[in-house]
Design a protein around this motif. Structure first.
Motif, PDB file in Angstrom:
ATOM      1  N   LYS A  42       0.830  -1.224   0.000  1.00 51.51           N
ATOM      2  CA  LYS A  42       0.000   0.000   0.000  1.00 51.51           C
ATOM      3  C   LYS A  42       0.855   1.260   0.000  1.00 51.51           C
ATOM      4  CE  LYS A  42      -3.229  -1.282   3.179  1.00 51.51           C
ATOM      5  NZ  LYS A  42      -3.599  -0.995   4.514  1.00 51.51           N
ATOM      6  N   GLU A  43       1.876   1.274   0.881  1.00 51.76           N
ATOM      7  CA  GLU A  43       2.598   2.538   1.132  1.00 51.76           C
ATOM      8  C   GLU A  43       3.804   2.757   0.212  1.00 51.76           C
ATOM      9  OE1 GLU A  43       3.662   2.533   5.276  1.00 51.76           O
ATOM     10  OE2 GLU A  43       1.579   2.377   5.935  1.00 51.76           O
ATOM     11  N   LYS A  44       4.334   1.718  -0.359  1.00 48.96           N
ATOM     12  CA  LYS A  44       5.531   1.777  -1.232  1.00 48.96           C
ATOM     13  C   LYS A  44       6.670   2.602  -0.607  1.00 48.96           C
ATOM     14  CE  LYS A  44       3.723  -0.392  -4.814  1.00 48.96           C
ATOM     15  NZ  LYS A  44       3.887  -1.820  -4.711  1.00 48.96           N
ATOM     16  N   PRO A  45       7.089   2.265   0.612  1.00 45.01           N
ATOM     17  CA  PRO A  45       8.107   3.090   1.276  1.00 45.01           C
ATOM     18  C   PRO A  45       9.501   2.968   0.642  1.00 45.01           C
ATOM     19  CG  PRO A  45       7.660   1.127   2.580  1.00 45.01           C
ATOM     20  CD  PRO A  45       6.676   1.116   1.454  1.00 45.01           C
ATOM     21  N   LEU A  46       9.701   1.954  -0.209  1.00 44.58           N
ATOM     22  CA  LEU A  46      11.033   1.738  -0.796  1.00 44.58           C
ATOM     23  C   LEU A  46      11.046   2.071  -2.290  1.00 44.58           C
ATOM     24  CD1 LEU A  46      11.643  -1.805   0.806  1.00 44.58           C
ATOM     25  CD2 LEU A  46      11.871   0.427   1.896  1.00 44.58           C
ATOM     26  N   ARG A  47      10.080   2.865  -2.725  1.00 43.14           N
ATOM     27  CA  ARG A  47       9.933   3.111  -4.164  1.00 43.14           C
ATOM     28  C   ARG A  47      11.259   3.559  -4.806  1.00 43.14           C
ATOM     29  NH1 ARG A  47       5.089   4.169  -6.698  1.00 43.14           N
ATOM     30  NH2 ARG A  47       4.126   4.912  -4.779  1.00 43.14           N
TER      31      ARG A  47
ATOM     32  N   THR B 278       8.830  -9.191  -0.459  1.00 48.19           N
ATOM     33  CA  THR B 278       8.338  -8.141   0.445  1.00 48.19           C
ATOM     34  C   THR B 278       8.995  -6.800   0.085  1.00 48.19           C
ATOM     35  OG1 THR B 278       8.051  -9.795   2.155  1.00 48.19           O
ATOM     36  CG2 THR B 278       8.129  -7.504   2.890  1.00 48.19           C
ATOM     37  N   LEU B 279      10.303  -6.827  -0.149  1.00 49.08           N
ATOM     38  CA  LEU B 279      11.011  -5.587  -0.496  1.00 49.08           C
ATOM     39  C   LEU B 279      10.529  -5.069  -1.857  1.00 49.08           C
ATOM     40  CD1 LEU B 279      14.653  -6.537   0.636  1.00 49.08           C
ATOM     41  CD2 LEU B 279      12.944  -5.224   1.912  1.00 49.08           C
ATOM     42  N   LYS B 280      10.302  -6.007  -2.763  1.00 47.67           N
ATOM     43  CA  LYS B 280       9.815  -5.601  -4.090  1.00 47.67           C
ATOM     44  C   LYS B 280       8.414  -4.984  -3.966  1.00 47.67           C
ATOM     45  CE  LYS B 280       9.462  -6.512  -8.806  1.00 47.67           C
ATOM     46  NZ  LYS B 280      10.145  -6.918  -9.980  1.00 47.67           N
ATOM     47  N   ALA B 281       7.580  -5.564  -3.105  1.00 48.24           N
ATOM     48  CA  ALA B 281       6.231  -5.018  -2.888  1.00 48.24           C
ATOM     49  C   ALA B 281       6.325  -3.586  -2.372  1.00 48.24           C
ATOM     50  CB  ALA B 281       5.462  -5.892  -1.898  1.00 48.24           C
ATOM     51  N   GLY B 282       7.397  -3.287  -1.630  1.00 50.77           N
ATOM     52  CA  GLY B 282       7.604  -1.940  -1.115  1.00 50.77           C
ATOM     53  C   GLY B 282       8.178  -0.995  -2.158  1.00 50.77           C
ATOM     54  N   GLY B 283       8.475  -1.512  -3.356  1.00 49.97           N
ATOM     55  CA  GLY B 283       8.935  -0.652  -4.439  1.00 49.97           C
ATOM     56  C   GLY B 283      10.438  -0.721  -4.704  1.00 49.97           C
ATOM     57  N   ALA B 284      11.152  -1.599  -3.995  1.00 46.14           N
ATOM     58  CA  ALA B 284      12.616  -1.664  -4.166  1.00 46.14           C
ATOM     59  C   ALA B 284      12.989  -2.302  -5.503  1.00 46.14           C
ATOM     60  CB  ALA B 284      13.235  -2.467  -3.020  1.00 46.14           C
ATOM     61  N   GLU B 285      14.146  -1.891  -6.024  1.00 48.60           N
ATOM     62  CA  GLU B 285      14.751  -2.536  -7.211  1.00 48.60           C
ATOM     63  C   GLU B 285      15.838  -3.450  -6.678  1.00 48.60           C
ATOM     64  OE1 GLU B 285      16.532   0.039 -10.098  1.00 48.60           O
ATOM     65  OE2 GLU B 285      14.745   1.302 -10.084  1.00 48.60           O
ATOM     66  N   LEU B 286      15.731  -4.753  -6.972  1.00 46.25           N
ATOM     67  CA  LEU B 286      16.592  -5.714  -6.275  1.00 46.25           C
ATOM     68  C   LEU B 286      17.541  -6.473  -7.182  1.00 46.25           C
ATOM     69  CD1 LEU B 286      13.635  -7.158  -4.265  1.00 46.25           C
ATOM     70  CD2 LEU B 286      15.557  -6.032  -3.188  1.00 46.25           C
ATOM     71  N   ARG B 287      18.684  -6.803  -6.611  1.00 48.84           N
ATOM     72  CA  ARG B 287      19.542  -7.851  -7.187  1.00 48.84           C
ATOM     73  C   ARG B 287      19.973  -8.732  -6.029  1.00 48.84           C
ATOM     74  NH1 ARG B 287      23.394  -6.465 -12.297  1.00 48.84           N
ATOM     75  NH2 ARG B 287      21.745  -5.535 -13.558  1.00 48.84           N
ATOM     76  N   LEU B 288      20.112 -10.028  -6.308  1.00 49.34           N
ATOM     77  CA  LEU B 288      20.423 -10.986  -5.243  1.00 49.34           C
ATOM     78  C   LEU B 288      21.497 -11.962  -5.700  1.00 49.34           C
ATOM     79  CD1 LEU B 288      19.682 -12.617  -2.571  1.00 49.34           C
ATOM     80  CD2 LEU B 288      17.942 -13.780  -3.954  1.00 49.34           C
ATOM     81  N   CYS B 289      22.509 -12.169  -4.840  1.00 50.06           N
ATOM     82  CA  CYS B 289      23.464 -13.255  -5.081  1.00 50.06           C
ATOM     83  C   CYS B 289      23.555 -14.095  -3.813  1.00 50.06           C
ATOM     84  CB  CYS B 289      24.834 -12.716  -5.487  1.00 50.06           C
ATOM     85  SG  CYS B 289      25.633 -11.742  -4.198  1.00 50.06           S
ATOM     86  N   ALA B 290      24.264 -15.223  -3.910  1.00 54.54           N
ATOM     87  CA  ALA B 290      24.347 -16.153  -2.782  1.00 54.54           C
ATOM     88  C   ALA B 290      25.408 -15.704  -1.783  1.00 54.54           C
ATOM     89  CB  ALA B 290      24.703 -17.544  -3.295  1.00 54.54           C
ATOM     90  N   SER B 291      25.174 -16.021  -0.505  1.00 61.43           N
ATOM     91  CA  SER B 291      26.189 -15.715   0.509  1.00 61.43           C
ATOM     92  C   SER B 291      26.991 -16.959   0.858  1.00 61.43           C
ATOM     93  CB  SER B 291      25.524 -15.136   1.765  1.00 61.43           C
ATOM     94  OG  SER B 291      24.550 -16.029   2.254  1.00 61.43           O
ATOM     95  N   ASN B 292      26.768 -18.033   0.124  1.00 62.21           N
ATOM     96  CA  ASN B 292      27.527 -19.275   0.316  1.00 62.21           C
ATOM     97  C   ASN B 292      27.349 -20.106  -0.947  1.00 62.21           C
ATOM     98  OD1 ASN B 292      27.851 -22.193   1.064  1.00 62.21           O
ATOM     99  ND2 ASN B 292      28.322 -21.296   3.046  1.00 62.21           N
ATOM    100  N   PRO B 293      28.432 -20.674  -1.473  1.00 59.08           N
ATOM    101  CA  PRO B 293      28.312 -21.403  -2.749  1.00 59.08           C
ATOM    102  C   PRO B 293      27.420 -22.637  -2.683  1.00 59.08           C
ATOM    103  CG  PRO B 293      30.633 -21.098  -2.105  1.00 59.08           C
ATOM    104  CD  PRO B 293      29.809 -20.609  -0.960  1.00 59.08           C
TER     105      PRO B 293
END
Ligand code: NAI
Length: 419
Positions: A37-42, A62-77
């Protein structure tokens, strides 16, 4: 959209597993509903280096729902769930760079792919992203970071060392310092999932086994209590006198590693330190000893020494490598000495990651709201956020608690009242 995952055809299976986790993440679901609703991370660019699991997928959504633009990599192979990674790419349209079993070169290439999007906020589990941002050639990218968040004990230790040496270039929130994180995730999450990983890898009978827990911190306490619950005789090795005393009074035997290696059937390292089980220890172990690590990095067991001492090495089960020493004794290393709960099992249950990732989601929002106001250094999230997460978790579990009466509040604020 850039990405690098194993196989997009796994997305359907990943989606089902992400939904399964979601059912047990009620606090994160509430945050997601508000964020939608609020998009605090637009428009905020968030770079994430986390274990790519179903629970992390729920945090990403959840972060995307807040409007964030994301990239994700692994923290362990070895911790990536390829199906979760595929589902995040196909349905959620997030650039994921993670393949289970990737080699070191690919691991760091994937970190670079996350940094290439110039994140304004970083989320780390072990501080590899922040560490890369402070490496050669990344100064420009570091200058654009508002603040970071760190999930685990080892990451917080690294970041505090950076802050102390005056090299940390932006503020970081230590999510691990929240009580709703370490008291539950590290203790009950690691406690249960480490035993789960050992059992899935070996099918070992815990009842009647001697299990040696190295490090009686939050994680060690959890594994020790779960192993005891299954009938194991637990031995604790520690270096801190207070923790050792606590283990003793919790009812465990406490002794140095040199003694424990003669008795143990199963060893678990959870210290966040290096070289806990070394050459002199392997030499004294019983034939068939099983060794697992659940600390963040694969440095707690000296595998190079074990390799050099061995005449033969073979994979005897999916996550079990058998080393045969020159005298014929066999030692079993689980999951290449990497986090056993993620290498051989599925990591922490969603029900506990709900609280850890509620801290992460609210932490990202906190950084956005306080942009430019956070001092350099490593900080905890405000206590009111921590308590609110606990309140919501209790509510989601249908548990009510008492509240202080006004007379009790007054009494607690008073010093003149005696008996
Ligand atoms: P902690 O700081 O509460 O406990 C570590 C304990 O190890 C301390 O009591 C310390 O005195 C002890 N220790 C250090 N060196 C030792 C040595 N040479 N011999 C015996 N004991 C030694 O840390 P916590 O939160 O329990 O985390 C431990 C590790 O587990 C960290 O690397 C952390 O990042 C990792 N971790 C792993 C998780 C998983 O999913 N497997 C989840 C959360 C944390």
């Amino acid at each position: 959209m850039d990405y690098d995952v194993k196989d997009l055809n796994l997305a359907k299976q990943g989606r089902l597993r992400i939904e399964w986790a979601e059912k047990n993440m009620p606090v994160l679901r509430l945050i997601r509903a508000r964020f939608t609703k609020e998009k605090p991370l637009r428009g905020v660019r968030v770079g994430c280096c986390l274990h790519v699991t179903t629970e992390t997928a729920n945090l990403m959504e959840t972060l995307k729902a807040g409007g964030a633009e994301l990239r994700l990599c692994a923290s362990n192979p070895l911790s990536t769930q390829d199906d979760s990674a595929a589902a995040l790419v196909t349905d959620t349209k997030i650039g994921v760079f993670a393949v289970r079993g990737e080699d070191n070169k690919t691991y760091y290439k994937h970190i670079a792919s996350v940094l290439a999007n110039n994140p304004q906020i970083t989320i780390d589990d072990g501080a590899d992203l922040v560490s890369a941002l402070h490496g050669n050639g990344n100064g420009g990218a570091a200058a654009g970071v508002w603040a970071g968040l760190e999930e685990t004990t080892t990451g917080v230790i690294r970041l505090r060392a950076m802050a102390q040496q005056g090299v940390l270039r932006f503020p970081v929130i230590a999510i691990n310092d929240s009580q709703t994180k370490h008291m539950f995730d590290n203790r009950y999450g690691t406690g249960q999932s480490t035993v789960d990983g050992i059992l899935r890898a070996t099918n070992h009978l815990m009842a009647g086994s001697k299990v040696v827990i190295c490090g009686y911190g939050w994680c060690g306490r959890g594994v020790a209590s779960r192993a005891r619950g299954m009938g194991a005789e637990v031995i604790v090795c520690e270096v801190e006198p207070i923790k050792a005393l606590e283990a003793l009074m919790d009812g465990f035997r406490v002794m140095p590693m040199a003694q424990a290696v003669r008795e143990g059937d199963v060893f678990v390292t959870l210290t966040g330190n290096l070289g806990i089980i070394r050459q002199e220890h392997f030499l004294k172990m019983k034939d068939g000893a099983v060794i697992a690590n659940s600390g963040h990095f694969n440095v707690e067991i000296d595998l190079d020494a074990l390799d050099q001492m061995s005449s033969k090495r073979r994979l005897v089960r999916r996550d079990v490598e058998e080393y045969t020493l020159k005298d014929g004794k066999r030692i079993h290393i689980l999951g290449e000495g990497r986090l056993i709960n993620l290498a051989a099992a599925e990591g922490h249950p969603a029900m506990v990651m709900d609280m850890s990732f509620a801290n992460q989601a609210l932490g990202v929002e906190y950084i956005v709201k306080n942009r430019g106001k956070l001092p350099l250094g490593v900080h905890a999230l405000p206590e009111r956020i921590d308590r609110e997460i606990a309140r919501l978790k209790l509510k989601s579990m249908g548990v009510k608690i008492d509240t202080l009466t006004s007379a009790q509040k007054k009494y607690l604020a008073e010093w003149t009242m005696g008996t």
